[in-house]
Motif scaffolding. Structure first.
Motif, PDB file in Angstrom:
ATOM      1  N   GLN A 158      15.270  47.271  53.644  1.00  9.67           N
ATOM      2  CA  GLN A 158      14.926  46.944  55.022  1.00  9.67           C
ATOM      3  C   GLN A 158      14.245  45.583  55.093  1.00  9.67           C
ATOM      4  OE1 GLN A 158      12.569  50.234  56.494  1.00  9.67           O
ATOM      5  NE2 GLN A 158      14.391  51.240  57.318  1.00  9.67           N
ATOM      6  N   VAL A 202      20.167  43.233  53.532  1.00  6.97           N
ATOM      7  CA  VAL A 202      18.884  43.421  54.197  1.00  6.97           C
ATOM      8  C   VAL A 202      19.154  43.898  55.617  1.00  6.97           C
ATOM      9  CG1 VAL A 202      16.682  42.397  54.826  1.00  6.97           C
ATOM     10  CG2 VAL A 202      17.913  41.553  52.806  1.00  6.97           C
ATOM     11  N   SER A 203      18.710  45.092  55.929  1.00  9.62           N
ATOM     12  CA  SER A 203      18.941  45.658  57.256  1.00  9.62           C
ATOM     13  C   SER A 203      17.780  45.322  58.174  1.00  9.62           C
ATOM     14  CB  SER A 203      19.124  47.163  57.158  1.00  9.62           C
ATOM     15  OG  SER A 203      17.942  47.770  56.670  1.00  9.62           O
ATOM     16  N   SER A 204      18.100  45.170  59.439  1.00 11.00           N
ATOM     17  CA  SER A 204      17.058  44.810  60.427  1.00 11.00           C
ATOM     18  C   SER A 204      16.406  46.044  61.026  1.00 11.00           C
ATOM     19  CB  SER A 204      17.682  43.963  61.525  1.00 11.00           C
ATOM     20  OG  SER A 204      18.743  44.659  62.139  1.00 11.00           O
TER      21      SER A 204
END
Length: 115
Positions: free
Chosen positions: A13, A113-115
């Motif tokens: 994340q 990379v997730s928001s």
């Protein structure tokens, strides 16, 4: 012939951390310039960080203060510690070793990379 193997990619994340490693085999590691590149979908490969045998270290502007590149010549390994990750850090990360006019690439490791 030099072989490079990257490891440590994954899904994290935004704000999280990952640690990438690049291990070399086949030649004298201490004389290599080691670089980390990344390539996002639809974009060109870009240089993220460089670690030179004389101790010089360089980073692309957008990762300064968040990424740290270091090397352990005894283990023939270069590490890229990535902190405060952002979605725009997403891509395939490649390790490159260079000495004189010769260079070698690893197979890449995916960082998402997730928001």
């Amino acid at each position: 012939q030099v072989q490079l193997v990257e490891s440590g990619g994954g899904l994290v994340q935004a704000g999280g951390s990952l640690r990438l490693s690049c291990t070399a085999s086949g030649s004298t590691f201490s004389g290599f310039i080691i670089e980390w590149y990344r390539q996002a979908p639809g974009k060109e490969r870009e240089l993220v960080a460089r670690n030179a045998p004389n101790g010089n270290i360089d980073y692309m502007e957008s990762v300064k203060g968040r990424f740290t590149i270091s090397r352990d010549n005894a283990k023939a390994t270069v590490t890229l510690q990535m902190r405060s990750l952002k979605p725009e850090d997403t891509g395939i990360y490649y390790c490159k070793a260079q000495i004189w006019s010769r260079s070698w690439w690893g197979q890449g490791t995916q960082v998402t990379v997730s928001s």
